[in-house]
Each structure stands twice: as structure tokens, then as C-alpha cells.
Design an enzyme around this catalytic site. Structure first.
Site, short mmCIF file in Angstrom:
data_model
loop_
_atom_site.label_atom_id
_atom_site.label_comp_id
_atom_site.label_asym_id
_atom_site.label_seq_id
_atom_site.Cartn_x
_atom_site.Cartn_y
_atom_site.Cartn_z
N ALA A 177 -34.15 -7.70 -39.89
CA ALA A 177 -33.57 -7.77 -38.55
C ALA A 177 -34.50 -8.50 -37.58
O ALA A 177 -34.06 -9.37 -36.81
CB ALA A 177 -33.27 -6.36 -38.03
N GLY B 216 -37.86 -6.01 -46.29
CA GLY B 216 -37.55 -4.70 -45.72
C GLY B 216 -36.44 -4.82 -44.69
O GLY B 216 -36.15 -5.90 -44.16
N CYS B 217 -35.81 -3.69 -44.38
CA CYS B 217 -34.67 -3.71 -43.46
C CYS B 217 -35.11 -4.09 -42.04
O CYS B 217 -34.49 -4.96 -41.40
CB CYS B 217 -33.94 -2.38 -43.48
SG CYS B 217 -35.01 -0.93 -43.26
N PHE B 218 -36.17 -3.46 -41.52
CA PHE B 218 -36.68 -3.84 -40.20
C PHE B 218 -37.14 -5.30 -40.21
O PHE B 218 -36.89 -6.05 -39.27
CB PHE B 218 -37.84 -2.95 -39.78
CG PHE B 218 -37.45 -1.64 -39.17
CD1 PHE B 218 -36.49 -1.57 -38.16
CD2 PHE B 218 -38.05 -0.45 -39.57
CE1 PHE B 218 -36.14 -0.36 -37.58
CE2 PHE B 218 -37.71 0.76 -39.00
CZ PHE B 218 -36.75 0.81 -38.01
N ALA B 219 -37.83 -5.69 -41.28
CA ALA B 219 -38.34 -7.05 -41.36
C ALA B 219 -37.20 -8.06 -41.33
O ALA B 219 -37.32 -9.13 -40.73
CB ALA B 219 -39.18 -7.24 -42.61
#
Length: 349
Positions: A164, A159-162
Site C-alpha cells: 500500500a 508485505g501488505c503495508f509495504a
């Protein structure tokens, strides 16, 4: 040359995949599905591709047509939950076409990132439709799982948050830092192409708010990454909705373990990312505008008065989604990791 199929090519993830793959030197053909747009050109959903990427959306793929292709690659850019529902049928169709063992499947959704069905149910609010397939997928964050990717045929992109947060946490590998406070602000494109009251850009363009406080579905991914890197500490995460279209800016704060200072933290970051060609360490704050439209992640570290912070900026549609999926494809197929990806952002954004 690679024969590529994008399932769900009409969304933002599909559009970004079309953009990256259209200039990839090893991609020979690209097909994309979108039932509601079947027969229409790709640029009907992605006007930036008009005159650049040829092709039309298809309702479905006749998989037997790929039987003669040496290396079929399938990217799933479907809504969360859809690939998990469809995968048993897809596997059967690939087997019937004689390509099941050759297909490289890279999933951009959250359907196969978590190995434990119970953890999946807690994160996504329901039982997994085909839990027997979870163990087949390799988690595709190259910076800490690179060794597992060559030769993989089923890859779950993070995932994108994961992405970063795990990148920001990597300089802490092997440390016990007690408590970690993480926050990350994302642009409106992270919510997909269909607007809702909480994600529609006109409603957030002049606003800033937190959401899913301490309960975001990417948290289990991040905690799994911490365990894989030997990071001990209790993680609290506050995601935020920012008034921008692209990008994620993440901040990870923690108490410095005894003996670790600015120089030591910077040295740890250089060491952990020395073989990560798409991670750039910058001296001051990373800038979302410098990575927007690119596959790069920019990070910086700071330490003072017993406190440490790692900052990270990525494009949620780039390193946080489509570009990372292409990076995973490269590694899985034994291609140079950055092939087709070393393109600068569009600063100023």
C-alpha cells in the site's frame, strides 16, 4: 497446465490462494499442506470453499510426484521464518526429484524480501537462517519491478503495508520531498488466524490504536522501494489497528516540491500507473469496501496550500497478499498479468 502446491494452506493466506487459484484458467491441480489437518478437506479450515474447491490437506509433499509436471508452482504461505529454515532442504528435495530448475517458488512471508542480512536482522529481530539465498529472490511488486519478474523462479511477494505504501509513494518518483508522514490502518485478518491479546477481533472491533510506531518490519521494504524509484525524503510510518476484518487504508503526506500542484500530481499518478492494470485511480477518497475481496488497489491524490497527499486502499489478503502472489506467478510464467484476477470486490463489504 500448472501443477500448484501451497505450503501452509490452512491459514488465511492459504485459503485466499485456494480461492484465487481454483478459478485460474491455467491451473490444473492444487495440493496444500497443513500437518495438523492432514487428511481433512480444505473446507475444514476454509468453510467458504465447501463444494467449490476439492482437495485435502497433506502432511508433506512427495516431490518426485511432480517430476512429470511441465511447470510446478510452489506458494509458501508459511509463518514468517519457516520457509527460510526449510528452504535448503526443499531445494535439495527438488534437485533430487529433478525439478529444481523448473519450480517457481513464490513466498508470501517476509523471509526473502530484504537483500541485506543485517537489514533483515534489524527488521525481524534475528539472523537470517540462509542468507546465501537472499539474492536469488526477485522482489514481487509488479508496479515498479515488472521487468524483473518474467522468467524469475524465486519471488518474494511484498508485505501488505509495504504494498500500500509503495504504491502511494510511486507518484513521487524522482522527487525530493524532504519529510514524508505515512499512516495506514489494517484489518484484523492481517494478524493471521491465531488470536492474541492485541489482534483478537473481539478486542479490536470497537477500538482503534497505533502499534509498532515508527518501527514496523515493513519499513525497510518501503525504503528500498523509495530508493528504487529515486524518491528522496525521510519516511515516518505509523501503522494502525482498525475495527474491520479486511483491508488497508494508507495515507502518505508530504510538502509539495516547488512547481507541483494538484494537476501535476494527478498527471504523475496517471503516468506512473498507466501500465498497471490492477491499480485504479479514483477521483475522491479510495474505499476499502470497494477493494475488499479483490486484487485491485485504488488510489487518489490531492494537493492544496503546499501540501500533497496520496491515499491508497487495498485488501490486505488480496493485493496485499494472495492475489499479488498470483499476479507474480502470471508475470513470472509469461501469462497475462491479470489472468484469473479481474474480479470485482464485494461492495458493500
Amino acid at each position: 497446465m500448472l501443477s500448484v502446491v501451497i505450503l501452509g494452506a490452512s491459514g488465511y493466506g492459504g485459503g485466499e490462494l485456494l480461492r484465487w487459484l481454483s478459478t485460474h484458467p491455467q491451473v490444473g491441480s492444487i495440493r496444500g499442506t497443513a500437518r495438523a489437518l492432514a487428511g481433512k478437506p480444505f473446507w475444514a479450515a476454509h468453510p467458504n470453499l465447501n463444494g467449490v474447491v476439492d482437495g485435502r490437506f497433506e502432511e508433506d509433499i512427495a516431490w518426485a510426484e511432480l517430476a512429470g509436471e511441465a511447470q510446478p508452482v510452489v506458494f509458501a504461505a508459511l509463518p514468517h521464518g519457516e520457509l527460510a529454515q526449510r528452504l535448503p532442504g526443499l531445494e535439495a528435495a527438488w534437485a533430487a526429484a529433478g525439478i529444481a530448475d523448473r519450480v517457481l517458488l513464490v513466498d508470501l512471508s517476509g523471509d526473502f524480501r530484504l537483500k541485506d542480512p543485517q537489514v533483515f536482522a534489524q527488521a525481524y529481530g534475528g539472523a537470517h537462517p540462509c542468507p546465501e539465498h537472499l539474492a536469488r529472490f526477485v522482489y514481487g511488486l509488479p508496479e515498479w519491478n515488472r521487468a524483473a519478474l518474467p522468467g524469475a523462479r524465486r519471488v518474494a511477494s511484498p508485505g501488505c503495508f509495504a504494498t500500500a505504501l509503495q504504491l502511494a509513494l510511486m507518484p513521487l518518483r524522482g522527487l525530493d520531498v524532504g519529510f514524508i508522514a505515512a499512516s495506514a490502518a489494517t484489518g484484523s485478518s492481517g494478524s493471521g488466524a491465531s488470536p492474541s491479546a492485541g489482534t483478537h477481533h473481539p478486542l479490536r472491533a470497537g477500538d482503534f490504536r497505533a502499534y509498532k510506531v515508527l518501527s514496523h518490519q515493513h519499513l525497510p521494504e518501503v525504503r528500498a522501494g523509495m530508493a528504487a524509484c529515486g524518491i528522496q525524503g525521510r519516511l515516518a510510518f505509523v501503522p494502525q489497528s482498525a475495527p474491520m476484518v479486511r483491508g488497508i487504508f494508507a495515507s502518505v503526506q508530504f510538502a509539495l516540491p516547488p512547481g507541483l500542484d494538484q494537476a501535476g500530481l494527478a498527471a504523475r499518478a496517471r503516468e506512473v500507473f498507466q501500465d498497471a492494470p490492477l491499480v485504479r485511480l479514483v477521483p475522491d477518497s479510495p474505499r476499502v469496501g470497494a477493494v475488499a475481496g479483490s486484487a485491485f488497489a485504488d488510489l487518489s491524490v490531492a494537493a492544496r496550500d503546499g501540501s500533497g497527499v496520496v491515499l491508497a486502499a487495498i485488501d490486505n489478503l488480496g493485493k496485499g497478499m494472495a492475489a499479488q502472489a498470483v499476479q507474480n506467478m502470471n508475470l513470472a510464467l509469461g501469462l497475462p498479468e491479470t489472468l484469473g484476477l479481474r474480479i470485482p470486490g464485494r461492495y458493500p463489504g
